[in-house]
Design an enzyme around this catalytic site. Structure first.
Site, PDB file in Angstrom:
ATOM      1  N   TYR A  67       4.378 -31.670  11.935  1.00  0.00           N
ATOM      2  CA  TYR A  67       4.348 -31.183  13.317  1.00  0.00           C
ATOM      3  C   TYR A  67       2.913 -31.059  13.818  1.00  0.00           C
ATOM      4  O   TYR A  67       2.662 -31.072  15.016  1.00  0.00           O
ATOM      5  CB  TYR A  67       5.034 -29.816  13.442  1.00  0.00           C
ATOM      6  CG  TYR A  67       6.537 -29.906  13.301  1.00  0.00           C
ATOM      7  CD1 TYR A  67       7.304 -30.599  14.245  1.00  0.00           C
ATOM      8  CD2 TYR A  67       7.188 -29.314  12.232  1.00  0.00           C
ATOM      9  CE1 TYR A  67       8.679 -30.706  14.105  1.00  0.00           C
ATOM     10  CE2 TYR A  67       8.569 -29.408  12.083  1.00  0.00           C
ATOM     11  CZ  TYR A  67       9.306 -30.107  13.035  1.00  0.00           C
ATOM     12  OH  TYR A  67      10.664 -30.216  12.899  1.00  0.00           O
ATOM     13  N   ASP A 127     -15.002 -30.309  22.743  1.00  0.00           N
ATOM     14  CA  ASP A 127     -14.435 -29.404  21.735  1.00  0.00           C
ATOM     15  C   ASP A 127     -15.576 -28.802  20.927  1.00  0.00           C
ATOM     16  O   ASP A 127     -16.513 -29.520  20.551  1.00  0.00           O
ATOM     17  CB  ASP A 127     -13.556 -30.160  20.726  1.00  0.00           C
ATOM     18  CG  ASP A 127     -12.320 -30.783  21.353  1.00  0.00           C
ATOM     19  OD1 ASP A 127     -12.027 -30.453  22.508  1.00  0.00           O
ATOM     20  OD2 ASP A 127     -11.666 -31.604  20.678  1.00  0.00           O
ATOM     21  N   GLU A 167     -15.496 -27.927  17.873  1.00  0.00           N
ATOM     22  CA  GLU A 167     -15.553 -28.501  16.522  1.00  0.00           C
ATOM     23  C   GLU A 167     -16.152 -29.898  16.472  1.00  0.00           C
ATOM     24  O   GLU A 167     -16.583 -30.349  15.415  1.00  0.00           O
ATOM     25  CB  GLU A 167     -14.181 -28.544  15.856  1.00  0.00           C
ATOM     26  CG  GLU A 167     -13.003 -28.052  16.639  1.00  0.00           C
ATOM     27  CD  GLU A 167     -11.726 -28.198  15.850  1.00  0.00           C
ATOM     28  OE1 GLU A 167     -11.575 -27.414  14.916  1.00  0.00           O
ATOM     29  OE2 GLU A 167     -10.900 -29.088  16.172  1.00  0.00           O
ATOM     30  N   CYS A 187      11.364 -42.621  -1.109  1.00  0.00           N
ATOM     31  CA  CYS A 187      10.826 -41.432  -1.760  1.00  0.00           C
ATOM     32  C   CYS A 187      11.877 -40.325  -1.826  1.00  0.00           C
ATOM     33  O   CYS A 187      12.835 -40.476  -2.571  1.00  0.00           O
ATOM     34  CB  CYS A 187       9.522 -40.995  -1.102  1.00  0.00           C
ATOM     35  SG  CYS A 187       8.484 -40.104  -2.276  1.00  0.00           S
ATOM     36  N   HIS A 243       6.439 -45.687  -1.394  1.00  0.00           N
ATOM     37  CA  HIS A 243       6.516 -45.831   0.070  1.00  0.00           C
ATOM     38  C   HIS A 243       6.083 -47.239   0.475  1.00  0.00           C
ATOM     39  O   HIS A 243       4.899 -47.465   0.721  1.00  0.00           O
ATOM     40  CB  HIS A 243       5.562 -44.846   0.747  1.00  0.00           C
ATOM     41  CG  HIS A 243       5.934 -43.415   0.632  1.00  0.00           C
ATOM     42  ND1 HIS A 243       6.561 -42.725   1.640  1.00  0.00           N
ATOM     43  CD2 HIS A 243       5.757 -42.524  -0.368  1.00  0.00           C
ATOM     44  CE1 HIS A 243       6.749 -41.468   1.267  1.00  0.00           C
ATOM     45  NE2 HIS A 243       6.269 -41.324   0.050  1.00  0.00           N
ATOM     46  N   GLU A 287       6.334 -48.583   3.182  1.00  0.00           N
ATOM     47  CA  GLU A 287       5.885 -48.608   4.582  1.00  0.00           C
ATOM     48  C   GLU A 287       4.365 -48.509   4.717  1.00  0.00           C
ATOM     49  O   GLU A 287       3.822 -48.854   5.763  1.00  0.00           O
ATOM     50  CB  GLU A 287       6.571 -47.501   5.404  1.00  0.00           C
ATOM     51  CG  GLU A 287       6.108 -46.075   5.123  1.00  0.00           C
ATOM     52  CD  GLU A 287       6.847 -45.389   3.978  1.00  0.00           C
ATOM     53  OE1 GLU A 287       7.417 -46.096   3.123  1.00  0.00           O
ATOM     54  OE2 GLU A 287       6.841 -44.144   3.933  1.00  0.00           O
TER      55      GLU A 287
END
Ligand code: GLN
Length: 540
Positions: free
Chosen positions: A55, A149, A151, A382, A508, A510
């Site tokens: 997320y 920003d 950072e 996986c 994986h 992909e």
């Protein structure tokens, strides 16, 4: 020739596609015969995105050498067709860790350690690491985040210093957004002007501006931007929305981005980039009319970027098989034994997604059971493969409550379990089985036939493994372990022979599918899905 350093910064808003612009420029330069790499500098403090929830930053990509990386590295590889590594992705956390280690060793000889010069010097050293190998003519550095920003500040200061030191061997491309105000029916360049001003305030004059827009920006407006921002008019380029990201290299080339970059770094462009094979792929995208319908069962379905590499691998495979990809996300948390048929019926193939943790896991079992019983082409990746194993144990082998010890520590049948070496590990970051490992395939398996070889090397990212103690029972029951790691003898691929296409990979695939080299296993899965779709059609 000296290595040229191209910096790509972004302004106004995030998600403008700096990664795609960097990748497109790399594609053009590679197609002109230059040696190119791209690196991403991320301003967050995590050492790597490995411990980040999808997320937060979408999918975690994995490099051959086992680095858990920002998903932009996936774009770089898909466009460039060359692998990246740990060196291609640096975070603020890594920079600080290295500076603090040096401070503890006493390398700074009693000096006060500060952002400038110590952090900025460490950033500069890292920017030049790949260039110093002598392997590249161009090193493209994408700076994560947005100008302004807090950072990002040390990175911009490092870029400012590097531009000064490198002279014509450095160039700055700034990507901004030109919004269209529907009510006023107008495109607005003010945010771009402000964003360039912010860059100029920190001492960076962009050489090229790329304006992201949903509507055609008139030439007069581009000239105005050029004038306000001290940029050559032909170096103000628009990046208008296109139906596929893979078209962006062409839209950039049409506006001479590659030639501008070459000239500004002191190289006289010769001829044209050879985009022959790239264009062949784009032609196929255009020509594909019929659909192949694939379902993706996972728990992050509301988030497009969570399964980025799977989406792109499927898209590439579908395109090479002359089909339009119609991808349906199916929320594993909402799948039950009762509604599985309703949700999955009509699909030509189903992918069971990778993942971590308990949430949505039961839904995956229901999906697999339905697909297995209805003989739908199914591809478990996986965690998806582990779920195939668990479902088979429960519903075919009769091993009640079989599970992975990731989900249930007390399961009576730990068909998926931790490897011995994993058991003593308590840190989460970078401690999985990561990166490329060899896999030897049974030559008779569907997987070996799909690859056209019985020896492959694919990338991993997991802690848990197929429990070898159960192997005989699975094989007797009809699920074959057809791929093994030759050194550790770990099970990497399972199949149910006799089914249309029922394959689970612990690795994986992909992460290794590019526009010019799509992954053979995805191609074969899509092929099987198309055949199944045609069979269903004929039976109607
Ligand atoms: N959670 C599983 C493991 O750690 C699978 C991980 C994954 O799907 N990438 O083994």
């Amino acid at each position: 020739m000296d290595t040229k350093y191209i910096f790509v910064t972004g302004g106004v808003v995030s998600s403008l596609g700096k990664g795609i612009i960097s990748s497109s420029l790399a594609r053009l330069l590679l197609s002109r015969g230059y040696r190119v790499t791209i690196q991403k500098f991320d301003p967050y403090i995590n050492i790597d995105p490995g411990t980040l929830n999808p997320y937060e930053h979408g999918e975690c990509y994995v490099t051959v050498d086992g680095h858990e990386a920002d998903l932009d590295l996936g774009h770089y590889e898909r466009f460039m067709d060359t692998p990246t590594s740990r060196a291609n992705n640096v975070t603020t956390g890594r920079i600080y860790q290295s500076v603090i280690d040096k401070e503890r060793r006493g390398d700074y000889l009693g000096k006060t350690v500060q952002i400038i010069p110590h952090i900025t010097d460490e950033i500069k050293r890292n920017v030049k690491l790949l260039g110093n190998t002598g392997k590249y003519d161009f090193v493209i550095t994408e700076i994560g985040g947005t100008v302004g920003d807090i950072e990002s500040t040390p990175y911009l200061e490092a870029v400012r210093q590097l531009r000064w030191e490198l002279g014509q061997n450095a160039l700055c491309i700034h990507l901004t957004y030109v919004p269209y105000l529907r009510a006023a029916k107008e495109l607005k360049t003010k945010p771009t002007q402000h964003s360039v001003k912010l860059l100029q305030e920190v001492g960076i004059q962009p050489d090229v501006l790329v304006l992201r827009t949903e509507k055609e920006i008139p030439a007069s407006m581009r000239r105005k931007v050029a004038q306000f921002c001290n940029v050559d008019p032909d170096a103000v380029i628009q990046s208008i929305d296109v139906p596929t990201i893979y078209r962006v290299p062409l839209t950039m080339h049409a506006q001479h981005l590659d030639e501008i970059v070459l000239r500004k770094t002191g190289i006289e462009p010769e001829g044209e980039p050879d985009l022959h094979r790239w264009n062949h792929f784009l032609d196929k995208i255009e020509a594909a009319k019929e659909e192949v319908k694939i379902g993706l069962v996972g728990k992050y379905v509301e988030l497009q970027d969570a399964y980025k590499s799977i989406n792109e691998s499927l898209f590439q495979a579908a395109t090479y098989m002359d089909r339009k990809l119609s991808l349906h996300y199916i929320h594993s948390e909402k799948l039950t034994a009762e509604n599985a048929g309703e949700k999955l019926d009509g699909l030509d193939g189903v992918i069971i997604a990778p993942g971590f943790g308990q949430r949505g896991i039961e839904g995956k079992f229901h999906a697999i059971k339905w697909c297995r019983e209805n003989d739908v082409p199914t591809f478990g990746i996986c965690l998806g493969m582990q779920c195939m194993v668990i479902e088979f144990a429960r519903n075919v082998l009769g091993l009640e409550d079989a599970n992975s010890t990731e989900m249930d520590l007390k399961t009576p049948h730990n068909v998926i379990d931790l490897m011995e070496e994993q058991k003593s590990i308590s840190n989460m970051g970078g401690t999985m089985r990561l990166g490329a490992y060899d896999c030897v395939l049974d030559p008779e398996s569907l997987t070996a036939k799909a690859y056209g070889t019985d020896h492959v090397r694919e990338r991993h990212r997991h802690r848990f493994e197929f429990n070898d103690e159960y192997r005989e029972r699975f094989e007797q029951g009809g699920m074959k372990c057809v791929g093994k790691n030759p050194d550790a003898h770990l099970v990497e691929v399972v199949e149910i022979p006799g089914k249309r296409w029922f394959v689970g990979t612990q690795y994986h695939p992909e992460y290794q599918s590019t526009v010019l080299h799509p992954n053979p296993l995805f191609i074969d899965f899509v092929k099987a899905a198309i055949a199944y779709g045609a069979e269903k059609q004929a039976a109607k």
